[in-house]
Motif scaffolding. Structure first.
Motif, mmCIF file in Angstrom:
data_model
loop_
_atom_site.group_PDB
_atom_site.id
_atom_site.type_symbol
_atom_site.label_atom_id
_atom_site.label_comp_id
_atom_site.label_asym_id
_atom_site.label_seq_id
_atom_site.Cartn_x
_atom_site.Cartn_y
_atom_site.Cartn_z
ATOM 1 N N LYS A 1 -9.401 -57.819 -36.845
ATOM 2 C CA LYS A 1 -9.358 -56.595 -36.034
ATOM 3 C C LYS A 1 -9.111 -56.940 -34.567
ATOM 4 N N VAL A 2 -9.806 -57.970 -34.088
ATOM 5 C CA VAL A 2 -9.627 -58.408 -32.698
ATOM 6 C C VAL A 2 -8.190 -58.878 -32.503
ATOM 7 N N TRP A 3 -7.711 -59.683 -33.429
ATOM 8 C CA TRP A 3 -6.333 -60.210 -33.406
ATOM 9 C C TRP A 3 -5.323 -59.062 -33.343
ATOM 10 N N SER A 4 -5.500 -58.085 -34.207
ATOM 11 C CA SER A 4 -4.573 -56.949 -34.262
ATOM 12 C C SER A 4 -4.559 -56.185 -32.949
ATOM 13 N N ALA A 5 -5.722 -55.977 -32.359
ATOM 14 C CA ALA A 5 -5.800 -55.256 -31.085
ATOM 15 C C ALA A 5 -5.104 -56.039 -29.976
ATOM 16 N N ILE A 6 -5.315 -57.345 -29.948
ATOM 17 C CA ILE A 6 -4.674 -58.184 -28.926
ATOM 18 C C ILE A 6 -3.158 -58.152 -29.077
ATOM 19 N N ARG A 7 -2.681 -58.314 -30.305
ATOM 20 C CA ARG A 7 -1.233 -58.334 -30.546
ATOM 21 C C ARG A 7 -0.601 -56.973 -30.218
ATOM 22 N N LYS A 8 -1.331 -55.900 -30.500
ATOM 23 C CA LYS A 8 -0.822 -54.565 -30.189
ATOM 24 C C LYS A 8 -0.650 -54.393 -28.684
ATOM 25 N N LYS A 9 -1.656 -54.829 -27.923
ATOM 26 C CA LYS A 9 -1.571 -54.754 -26.460
ATOM 27 C C LYS A 9 -0.408 -55.582 -25.936
ATOM 28 N N GLN A 10 -0.217 -56.768 -26.511
ATOM 29 C CA GLN A 10 0.878 -57.637 -26.080
ATOM 30 C C GLN A 10 2.235 -56.987 -26.354
ATOM 31 N N LYS A 11 2.377 -56.378 -27.507
ATOM 32 C CA LYS A 11 3.644 -55.728 -27.850
ATOM 33 C C LYS A 11 3.911 -54.527 -26.947
ATOM 34 N N GLU A 12 2.868 -53.775 -26.640
ATOM 35 C CA GLU A 12 3.024 -52.631 -25.735
ATOM 36 C C GLU A 12 3.414 -53.094 -24.339
ATOM 37 N N ALA A 13 2.820 -54.182 -23.884
ATOM 38 C CA ALA A 13 3.133 -54.718 -22.553
ATOM 39 C C ALA A 13 4.566 -55.240 -22.508
ATOM 40 N N THR A 14 5.036 -55.806 -23.607
ATOM 41 C CA THR A 14 6.410 -56.318 -23.673
ATOM 42 C C THR A 14 7.408 -55.172 -23.764
ATOM 43 N N ALA A 15 7.075 -54.125 -24.489
ATOM 44 C CA ALA A 15 8.004 -53.004 -24.670
ATOM 45 C C ALA A 15 8.077 -52.117 -23.453
ATOM 46 N N ALA A 16 7.013 -52.007 -22.695
ATOM 47 C CA ALA A 16 6.985 -51.107 -21.543
ATOM 48 C C ALA A 16 8.045 -51.412 -20.503
ATOM 49 N N PRO A 17 8.240 -52.654 -20.054
ATOM 50 C CA PRO A 17 9.277 -52.914 -19.051
ATOM 51 C C PRO A 17 10.693 -52.651 -19.569
ATOM 52 N N ALA B 1 -3.176 -65.098 -27.966
ATOM 53 C CA ALA B 1 -3.904 -64.298 -28.955
ATOM 54 C C ALA B 1 -4.776 -65.177 -29.841
ATOM 55 N N LEU B 2 -4.260 -66.341 -30.223
ATOM 56 C CA LEU B 2 -5.047 -67.248 -31.059
ATOM 57 C C LEU B 2 -6.294 -67.728 -30.328
ATOM 58 N N ILE B 3 -6.141 -68.033 -29.052
ATOM 59 C CA ILE B 3 -7.276 -68.512 -28.256
ATOM 60 C C ILE B 3 -8.284 -67.383 -28.032
ATOM 61 N N GLU B 4 -7.790 -66.199 -27.655
ATOM 62 C CA GLU B 4 -8.686 -65.062 -27.394
ATOM 63 C C GLU B 4 -9.466 -64.646 -28.635
ATOM 64 N N THR B 5 -8.849 -64.820 -29.792
ATOM 65 C CA THR B 5 -9.512 -64.435 -31.035
ATOM 66 C C THR B 5 -10.645 -65.399 -31.369
ATOM 67 N N GLY B 6 -10.574 -66.607 -30.833
ATOM 68 C CA GLY B 6 -11.640 -67.581 -31.051
ATOM 69 C C GLY B 6 -11.520 -68.317 -32.374
ATOM 70 N N LEU B 7 -10.293 -68.604 -32.791
ATOM 71 C CA LEU B 7 -10.074 -69.305 -34.052
ATOM 72 C C LEU B 7 -10.194 -70.815 -33.867
ATOM 73 N N THR B 8 -10.582 -71.488 -34.945
ATOM 74 C CA THR B 8 -10.631 -72.946 -34.916
ATOM 75 C C THR B 8 -9.201 -73.487 -34.977
ATOM 76 N N ALA B 9 -9.043 -74.780 -34.732
ATOM 77 C CA ALA B 9 -7.719 -75.404 -34.765
ATOM 78 C C ALA B 9 -7.087 -75.274 -36.151
ATOM 79 N N ASP B 10 -7.903 -75.449 -37.201
ATOM 80 C CA ASP B 10 -7.383 -75.320 -38.571
ATOM 81 C C ASP B 10 -6.928 -73.889 -38.842
ATOM 82 N N GLN B 11 -7.714 -72.934 -38.380
ATOM 83 C CA GLN B 11 -7.339 -71.530 -38.569
ATOM 84 C C GLN B 11 -6.055 -71.211 -37.809
ATOM 85 N N GLN B 12 -5.932 -71.729 -36.592
ATOM 86 C CA GLN B 12 -4.723 -71.495 -35.796
ATOM 87 C C GLN B 12 -3.497 -72.039 -36.510
ATOM 88 N N THR B 13 -3.606 -73.223 -37.077
ATOM 89 C CA THR B 13 -2.490 -73.822 -37.812
ATOM 90 C C THR B 13 -2.127 -72.970 -39.020
#
Length: 128
Positions: A109-125, A45-57
């Motif tokens: 907003k991008v971050w939130s959408a990515i994390r939501k998709k990840q949580k849905e994918a984890t909860a589905a199985p 999610a951090l990579i897909e959002t396009g954050l800098t290394a400082d922002q990721q930290t």
């Protein structure tokens, strides 16, 4: 009559024990796998959002702080469930505000959408 009562009690006991077994605790391997999946999702999610290394930290630090605060709230037996929920909501709101400051509104907003998709994918199985 005694047989009917005994049978009813036996069926009730079996039903209770079968439901109790559904919540078996996770093994160390399963916990480790969940932790690895959580870390992989976060990194992705951090990579897909396009954050800098400082922002990721900064994002990681903010998430860790919020997680620690939520653990403390969960352990506090003096609070009622409603109070715990209210405090967790406060912590999560403060976390989201801080994340918005770090990332900016659009990336949040991008971050939130990515994390939501990840949580849905984890909860589905788990529900299947």
């Amino acid at each position: 009559m005694k047989k009917l009562i005994f049978t009813s009690l036996l069926v009730g006991a079996l039903a209770v024990t079968s439901f109790a077994q559904n919540g078996t605790p996770l093994t160390k391997e399963e916990k480790a796998a969940q932790k690895a999946k959580k870390e992989a999702d976060l990194t992705s999610a951090l990579i897909e959002t396009g954050l800098t290394a400082d922002q990721q930290t900064a994002v990681r630090e903010t998430l860790e702080e919020a997680e620690e605060k939520n653990k403390e709230i969960k352990k506090n037996d003096a609070l009622t469930d409603a109070e715990k929920t209210a405090k967790k909501d406060e912590v999560n709101s403060a976390k989201n505000d801080k994340l918005k400051q770090i990332m900016g509104a659009e990336k949040f907003k991008v971050w939130s959408a990515i994390r939501k998709k990840q949580k849905e994918a984890t909860a589905a199985p788990a529900t299947n």
